[in-house]
Structure formats: structure tokens, C-alpha cells
Design a protein around this motif. Structure first.
Motif, PDB file in Angstrom:
ATOM      1  N   PHE A 235      96.347 -69.960 -57.329  1.00 50.27           N
ATOM      2  CA  PHE A 235      97.458 -69.086 -56.932  1.00 50.27           C
ATOM      3  C   PHE A 235      97.248 -68.574 -55.514  1.00 50.27           C
ATOM      4  CE2 PHE A 235     100.162 -68.426 -60.616  1.00 50.27           C
ATOM      5  CZ  PHE A 235      99.395 -69.029 -61.606  1.00 50.27           C
ATOM      6  N   LEU A 236      98.267 -68.759 -54.679  1.00 47.72           N
ATOM      7  CA  LEU A 236      98.213 -68.268 -53.300  1.00 47.72           C
ATOM      8  C   LEU A 236      98.673 -66.815 -53.269  1.00 47.72           C
ATOM      9  CD1 LEU A 236      97.384 -70.447 -51.290  1.00 47.72           C
ATOM     10  CD2 LEU A 236      98.746 -71.499 -53.060  1.00 47.72           C
ATOM     11  N   GLY A 237      97.899 -65.980 -52.561  1.00 48.25           N
ATOM     12  CA  GLY A 237      98.324 -64.589 -52.378  1.00 48.25           C
ATOM     13  C   GLY A 237      97.984 -64.178 -50.959  1.00 48.25           C
ATOM     14  N   ILE A 238      98.340 -65.021 -50.003  1.00 50.14           N
ATOM     15  CA  ILE A 238      97.863 -64.819 -48.619  1.00 50.14           C
ATOM     16  C   ILE A 238      98.965 -64.354 -47.669  1.00 50.14           C
ATOM     17  CG2 ILE A 238      95.942 -66.431 -48.859  1.00 50.14           C
ATOM     18  CD1 ILE A 238      97.663 -68.455 -47.228  1.00 50.14           C
ATOM     19  N   GLY A 239     100.003 -63.775 -48.228  1.00 49.08           N
ATOM     20  CA  GLY A 239     101.026 -63.220 -47.343  1.00 49.08           C
ATOM     21  C   GLY A 239     102.254 -64.103 -47.236  1.00 49.08           C
ATOM     22  N   HIS A 240     103.096 -63.747 -46.312  1.00 49.12           N
ATOM     23  CA  HIS A 240     104.432 -64.346 -46.233  1.00 49.12           C
ATOM     24  C   HIS A 240     104.811 -64.740 -44.814  1.00 49.12           C
ATOM     25  CE1 HIS A 240     104.247 -62.167 -49.998  1.00 49.12           C
ATOM     26  NE2 HIS A 240     105.090 -63.081 -50.430  1.00 49.12           N
ATOM     27  N   ARG A 241     105.786 -65.641 -44.724  1.00 48.97           N
ATOM     28  CA  ARG A 241     106.297 -66.104 -43.428  1.00 48.97           C
ATOM     29  C   ARG A 241     107.804 -65.835 -43.401  1.00 48.97           C
ATOM     30  NH1 ARG A 241     104.081 -70.926 -43.625  1.00 48.97           N
ATOM     31  NH2 ARG A 241     102.405 -70.338 -42.226  1.00 48.97           N
ATOM     32  N   PRO A 242     108.318 -65.272 -42.292  1.00 50.61           N
ATOM     33  CA  PRO A 242     109.754 -64.971 -42.247  1.00 50.61           C
ATOM     34  C   PRO A 242     110.598 -66.257 -42.229  1.00 50.61           C
ATOM     35  CG  PRO A 242     108.741 -64.656 -40.094  1.00 50.61           C
ATOM     36  CD  PRO A 242     107.621 -64.923 -41.054  1.00 50.61           C
ATOM     37  N   ASN A 243     111.730 -66.192 -42.905  1.00 52.93           N
ATOM     38  CA  ASN A 243     112.606 -67.368 -42.997  1.00 52.93           C
ATOM     39  C   ASN A 243     113.618 -67.368 -41.848  1.00 52.93           C
ATOM     40  OD1 ASN A 243     111.412 -68.311 -45.426  1.00 52.93           O
ATOM     41  ND2 ASN A 243     112.512 -66.704 -46.520  1.00 52.93           N
ATOM     42  N   THR A 244     113.144 -67.823 -40.690  1.00 53.77           N
ATOM     43  CA  THR A 244     114.009 -67.818 -39.508  1.00 53.77           C
ATOM     44  C   THR A 244     114.146 -69.206 -38.882  1.00 53.77           C
ATOM     45  OG1 THR A 244     112.051 -67.010 -38.307  1.00 53.77           O
ATOM     46  CG2 THR A 244     113.742 -65.398 -38.815  1.00 53.77           C
ATOM     47  N   GLY A 245     113.596 -70.223 -39.540  1.00 53.64           N
ATOM     48  CA  GLY A 245     113.631 -71.579 -38.971  1.00 53.64           C
ATOM     49  C   GLY A 245     115.039 -72.069 -38.694  1.00 53.64           C
ATOM     50  N   PHE A 246     115.989 -71.704 -39.582  1.00 55.24           N
ATOM     51  CA  PHE A 246     117.367 -72.200 -39.451  1.00 55.24           C
ATOM     52  C   PHE A 246     118.063 -71.644 -38.201  1.00 55.24           C
ATOM     53  CE2 PHE A 246     120.078 -68.577 -40.558  1.00 55.24           C
ATOM     54  CZ  PHE A 246     119.104 -67.690 -41.017  1.00 55.24           C
ATOM     55  N   LEU A 247     117.492 -70.616 -37.601  1.00 53.82           N
ATOM     56  CA  LEU A 247     118.108 -70.020 -36.394  1.00 53.82           C
ATOM     57  C   LEU A 247     117.809 -70.841 -35.142  1.00 53.82           C
ATOM     58  CD1 LEU A 247     117.222 -66.298 -37.174  1.00 53.82           C
ATOM     59  CD2 LEU A 247     119.499 -67.349 -37.278  1.00 53.82           C
ATOM     60  N   LYS A 248     116.832 -71.719 -35.263  1.00 54.76           N
ATOM     61  CA  LYS A 248     116.472 -72.654 -34.186  1.00 54.76           C
ATOM     62  C   LYS A 248     116.423 -71.992 -32.807  1.00 54.76           C
ATOM     63  CE  LYS A 248     117.965 -76.465 -36.990  1.00 54.76           C
ATOM     64  NZ  LYS A 248     119.147 -76.624 -37.812  1.00 54.76           N
ATOM     65  N   GLY A 249     115.749 -70.850 -32.764  1.00 55.41           N
ATOM     66  CA  GLY A 249     115.490 -70.211 -31.472  1.00 55.41           C
ATOM     67  C   GLY A 249     116.652 -69.439 -30.876  1.00 55.41           C
ATOM     68  N   GLN A 250     117.792 -69.320 -31.608  1.00 50.53           N
ATOM     69  CA  GLN A 250     118.951 -68.627 -31.024  1.00 50.53           C
ATOM     70  C   GLN A 250     118.835 -67.101 -31.098  1.00 50.53           C
ATOM     71  OE1 GLN A 250     122.838 -70.867 -31.980  1.00 50.53           O
ATOM     72  NE2 GLN A 250     121.390 -71.522 -33.542  1.00 50.53           N
ATOM     73  N   ILE A 251     117.921 -66.627 -31.958  1.00 56.36           N
ATOM     74  CA  ILE A 251     117.675 -65.189 -32.072  1.00 56.36           C
ATOM     75  C   ILE A 251     116.231 -64.945 -31.669  1.00 56.36           C
ATOM     76  CG2 ILE A 251     117.430 -63.305 -33.759  1.00 56.36           C
ATOM     77  CD1 ILE A 251     120.306 -63.906 -33.391  1.00 56.36           C
ATOM     78  N   LYS A 252     116.030 -63.865 -30.907  1.00 57.28           N
ATOM     79  CA  LYS A 252     114.663 -63.576 -30.428  1.00 57.28           C
ATOM     80  C   LYS A 252     113.754 -63.156 -31.585  1.00 57.28           C
ATOM     81  CE  LYS A 252     115.209 -62.323 -25.648  1.00 57.28           C
ATOM     82  NZ  LYS A 252     115.747 -61.236 -24.839  1.00 57.28           N
ATOM     83  N   THR A 253     112.613 -63.840 -31.667  1.00 54.12           N
ATOM     84  CA  THR A 253     111.629 -63.493 -32.695  1.00 54.12           C
ATOM     85  C   THR A 253     110.269 -63.292 -32.025  1.00 54.12           C
ATOM     86  OG1 THR A 253     110.951 -65.788 -33.079  1.00 54.12           O
ATOM     87  CG2 THR A 253     112.781 -64.974 -34.406  1.00 54.12           C
ATOM     88  N   ASP A 254     109.330 -62.708 -32.781  1.00 55.88           N
ATOM     89  CA  ASP A 254     107.965 -62.640 -32.263  1.00 55.88           C
ATOM     90  C   ASP A 254     107.275 -63.972 -32.539  1.00 55.88           C
ATOM     91  OD1 ASP A 254     107.132 -62.656 -34.917  1.00 55.88           O
ATOM     92  OD2 ASP A 254     106.636 -60.534 -34.974  1.00 55.88           O
ATOM     93  N   GLU A 255     105.984 -64.044 -32.218  1.00 56.98           N
ATOM     94  CA  GLU A 255     105.308 -65.353 -32.336  1.00 56.98           C
ATOM     95  C   GLU A 255     105.175 -65.805 -33.790  1.00 56.98           C
ATOM     96  OE1 GLU A 255     102.305 -62.176 -32.288  1.00 56.98           O
ATOM     97  OE2 GLU A 255     103.995 -62.641 -30.979  1.00 56.98           O
ATOM     98  N   GLN A 256     105.237 -64.841 -34.739  1.00 63.67           N
ATOM     99  CA  GLN A 256     105.186 -65.232 -36.165  1.00 63.67           C
ATOM    100  C   GLN A 256     106.550 -65.628 -36.710  1.00 63.67           C
ATOM    101  OE1 GLN A 256     102.704 -62.836 -38.920  1.00 63.67           O
ATOM    102  NE2 GLN A 256     102.576 -61.462 -37.196  1.00 63.67           N
ATOM    103  N   GLY A 257     107.607 -65.368 -35.926  1.00 56.73           N
ATOM    104  CA  GLY A 257     108.947 -65.727 -36.381  1.00 56.73           C
ATOM    105  C   GLY A 257     109.768 -64.559 -36.883  1.00 56.73           C
ATOM    106  N   TYR A 258     109.205 -63.330 -36.860  1.00 57.55           N
ATOM    107  CA  TYR A 258     109.980 -62.155 -37.286  1.00 57.55           C
ATOM    108  C   TYR A 258     111.007 -61.800 -36.210  1.00 57.55           C
ATOM    109  CZ  TYR A 258     106.792 -61.309 -41.159  1.00 57.55           C
ATOM    110  OH  TYR A 258     106.073 -61.433 -42.325  1.00 57.55           O
ATOM    111  N   ILE A 259     112.249 -61.552 -36.616  1.00 56.53           N
ATOM    112  CA  ILE A 259     113.294 -61.159 -35.669  1.00 56.53           C
ATOM    113  C   ILE A 259     112.918 -59.820 -35.033  1.00 56.53           C
ATOM    114  CG2 ILE A 259     115.706 -60.398 -35.490  1.00 56.53           C
ATOM    115  CD1 ILE A 259     116.385 -62.503 -37.623  1.00 56.53           C
ATOM    116  N   ILE A 260     113.104 -59.742 -33.715  1.00 56.93           N
ATOM    117  CA  ILE A 260     112.777 -58.507 -32.994  1.00 56.93           C
ATOM    118  C   ILE A 260     114.065 -57.704 -32.809  1.00 56.93           C
ATOM    119  CG2 ILE A 260     111.780 -57.524 -30.904  1.00 56.93           C
ATOM    120  CD1 ILE A 260     110.380 -60.240 -30.435  1.00 56.93           C
TER     121      ILE A 260
END
Ligand code: NDP
Length: 312
Positions: A235-260
Motif C-alpha cells: 500500500f502506497l501512502g507517500i502523498g499526492h500529486r495535483p491533477n493539473t496535467g490537462f491544463l498543459k501549462g496554460q495556468i501558472k503552477t509551482d514546480e510540483q504542479g499546484y496552481i498558484i
């Protein structure tokens, strides 16, 4: 192509709260829910820290109620993924995986975050065959079995404790010798006789045969010692990744992909008319109540934006 005043992408507490507020403002929102309506809370059991429920509430029930509450005021739901958005001009174009296309005068992004995997070669292929990132979804299958949980944060502790309801033994494998989890969670996990900790240890390989996971090969990062451990579940319990891939860079995110967020305290993004709420823009609080609060804020911002830009 149908034009909507508000399209909400994502359906956790942030998305449903944004839907409740925009539907009550007569904006007839469309929520594109993804494949897991309700988001991360549908994979938990007891939620004890959402105000208004002195006895606690089951995560899936809370989400089902939020959805129903927003439906009452005219929210529409669509269960598919958004594959593409064009934010270069308004109305924005939203393309769904099932082929549906819409135009949106405003967009609220509440796609949340998804569980992280280690990136081991056969990890994804073994999902459902011993590999899982959701103890509450899959724990039931591990009655009287041995499982290993990876991680040292609250997610890992929560998964480990939940798994003790079924498994005969739960090992928590952590890459350091101190936990990141909150004190009460640490104490509860440490006091649980079914849980043992494997410190300073990293997983190198998942061992499997035709029936699924049989074990893991691990390395102690202090001594360099490599060993194999038999396990039925991983079982993985190592945290999460924001689901921003579909935005393809059109919205500003930090280096982890979280919208700023661009206009604090407002949940605005760098594109006028696009708002973000919930875990997709929050790597710090990550709570259902803070997600719901930011969903309310995004909805009010969308409503004001439409008023100011002649769309209401
Ligand atoms: P965290 O980021 O807090 O913890 C992730 C854990 O996984 C850390 O121990 C980290 O190790 C380990 N880790 C990360 N990447 C790897 C890797 N590649 N290999 C091995 N180990 C790895 O994430 P959580 O999901 O646990 O928690 C996120 C937030 O959500 C926190 O604020 C938490 O409090 C909250 N939360 C609250 C819950 C509750 O109150 N019921 C339940 C779940 C989460 P290291 O420590 O070495 O960095």
C-alpha cells in the motif's frame, strides 16, 4: 457547441461547494466529475473533523450529500474526464474524454490531487493484484494477510491503522527513522499491536508471480543491507500529486504542479475568468473543510466576474 456560464472541473468538497453556490446564484453550473465522483473523501471512512457532525460522518456519505445539495438548485453532472482546455480566449473551450465539448464563460478548477506511486517498474501493472494506494477501497481483500504500507506521513498512518481491521500484520516501511505524521496519528499507530515499523528502508522491487504481489525487496539506507520481505499487499501512502496535467501549462503552477493563486486571498488564476479551489491549489492545508471554503470563494468570484463582464 453549448455555452455554460460556469463549468466546474472536479468533484471533491471544493467542486461540490462551488456547484452549490453557483447553482443557488442561478448560474446552472455543469460539474465534470472525473471518473471518481466525490474525489479523495470517497476513499476514506470516518471523517471526524468536518464541522456539523458531532459523531463524525462517513466520507462517501458526506460527498453524496454535497452532490445532492447542489443538484437541488440545478447543478448538472457529467461523469467523464476533461482531456483538454483552450484558455486562450473566452468563452473557454472544454473538451472531454467522452467526446463532449463545451464553451464556458467561467471555469472553476477543483481537480484535486491523486495518490503518488514510487515509480517501480511493475507497480502500475500490479494495481488490483496486491498494489493499492487506497486502504479503505482494498483493505477488505487482505483479511488475515500480511501487508506493507510505504510512507511516514498521516496518509500512511491512516492506511496502516485501517488495514489492521483486516490484516494479520501491518508493516510500515519508512525511508527515515522519524515520522512526518501528526503526533496523535503517530501515537495511535505506535500503540497498535498489529503495526510494526521498518525504519530507514527503501523499496527496490515488488516481487510478484501470476497470482500477484508476493513480496518486496528492500534496502536499509543506513547499512546498505538488501533483504526480501514476504507480503500479500503493498500500500502506497507517500502523498499526492495535483491533477493539473490537462491544463498543459496554460495556468501558472509551482514546480510540483499546484496552481498558484494570483490575487490572494481570492482564488484567481493567471487567466481572467478561471478560478481554482481545493487541493489542486493547496499543498498545505489539504482538508475537506478548507477545500469546501475555497470552493465557496471560487464560486463567488465566478459570479462577480460574470456580473462585471456582462455574463450574468
Ligand atoms: P506527506 O507529504 O505528509 O507524507 C508523505 C510521506 O511519504 C513522508 O513520510 C515521506 O517521507 C514519504 N515519501 C514521499 N515520497 C517518498 C518516496 N519516493 N519514497 C519513500 N517515501 C516517500 O503526505 P500525506 O499524504 O501523508 O499527508 C498530506 C497532508 O494531508 C498532511 O498535511 C497530512 O497531515 C494531511 N492528512 C491528514 C489526515 C488526517 O488528519 N486524518 C489523513 C491523511 C493526510 P519523508 O518523511 O522522508 O519525506
Amino acid at each position: 457547441m453549448e455555452t455554460k456560464k460556469v463549468i466546474i472541473i472536479g468533484s471533491g468538497p471544493a467542486g461540490y461547494t462551488a456547484a452549490l453556490y453557483t447553482s443557488r446564484a442561478n448560474l446552472a453550473p455543469l460539474v465534470i466529475e472525473g471518473h471518481e465522483p466525490g474525489g479523495q473523501l470517497t476513499t476514506t471512512t470516518d471523517v471526524e473533523n468536518f464541522p456539523g457532525f458531532p459523531e463524525g460522518v462517513m466520507g462517501p456519505d458526506l460527498m453524496a450529500n454535497m452532490k445532492k445539495q447542489a443538484a437541488r438548485f440545478g447543478t448538472q453532472y457529467l461523469q467523464t474526464h476533461v482531456s483538454d482546455v483552450d484558455l486562450s480566449k473566452r468563452p473557454f473551450k472544454v473538451t472531454c474524454e467522452n467526446g463532449n465539448e463545451f464553451l464556458a464563460e467561467t471555469l472553476i478548477i477543483s481537480t484535486g490531487a491523486s495518490a503518488k506511486y514510487l515509480g517501480l517498474p511493475n507497480e502500475m501493472a500490479l494495481i488490483g493484484k496486491g498494489v493499492s494506494a487506497c486502504a479503505t477501497c482494498d483493505g477488505f481483500f487482505y483479511r488475515d494477510k500480511v501487508v506493507h504500507v510505504i510512507g511516514g506521513g498521516d496518509t500512511a498512518m491512516e492506511e496502516a491503522m485501517f488495514l489492521t481491521k483486516f490484516a494479520s500484520k501491518v508493516y510500515v516501511v519508512h525511508r527515515r527513522d522519524t515520522l512526518r505524521a501528526s503526533k496523535p496519528m503517530q501515537e495511535r499507530a505506535m500503540a497498535n499491536e498489529k503495526i510494526d515499523f521498518v525504519w530507514n528502508t527503501e523499496v527496490e522491487e515488488i516481487l510478484a508471480d501470476d497470482t500477484g504481489v508476493t513480496g518486496i525487496r528492500v534496502k536499509n539506507n543506513q547499512t546498505g543491507e538488501v533483504s526480501e520481505r514476504a507480503t500479500d499487499g503493498f500500500f502506497l501512502g507517500i502523498g499526492h500529486r495535483p491533477n493539473t496535467g490537462f491544463l498543459k501549462g496554460q495556468i501558472k503552477t509551482d514546480e510540483q504542479g499546484y496552481i498558484i493563486p494570483q490575487n490572494s486571498p481570492h482564488p484567481d488564476t493567471n487567466v481572467a475568468g478561471v478560478f481554482a479551489c481545493g487541493d489542486v491549489q493547496d499543498s498545505y492545508y489539504r482538508q475537506a473543510i478548507s477545500a469546501a471554503g475555497s470552493g465557496c470563494m471560487a464560486a463567488i468570484r465566478a459570479e462577480r466576474f460574470l456580473e462585471e463582464n456582462g455574463g450574468h
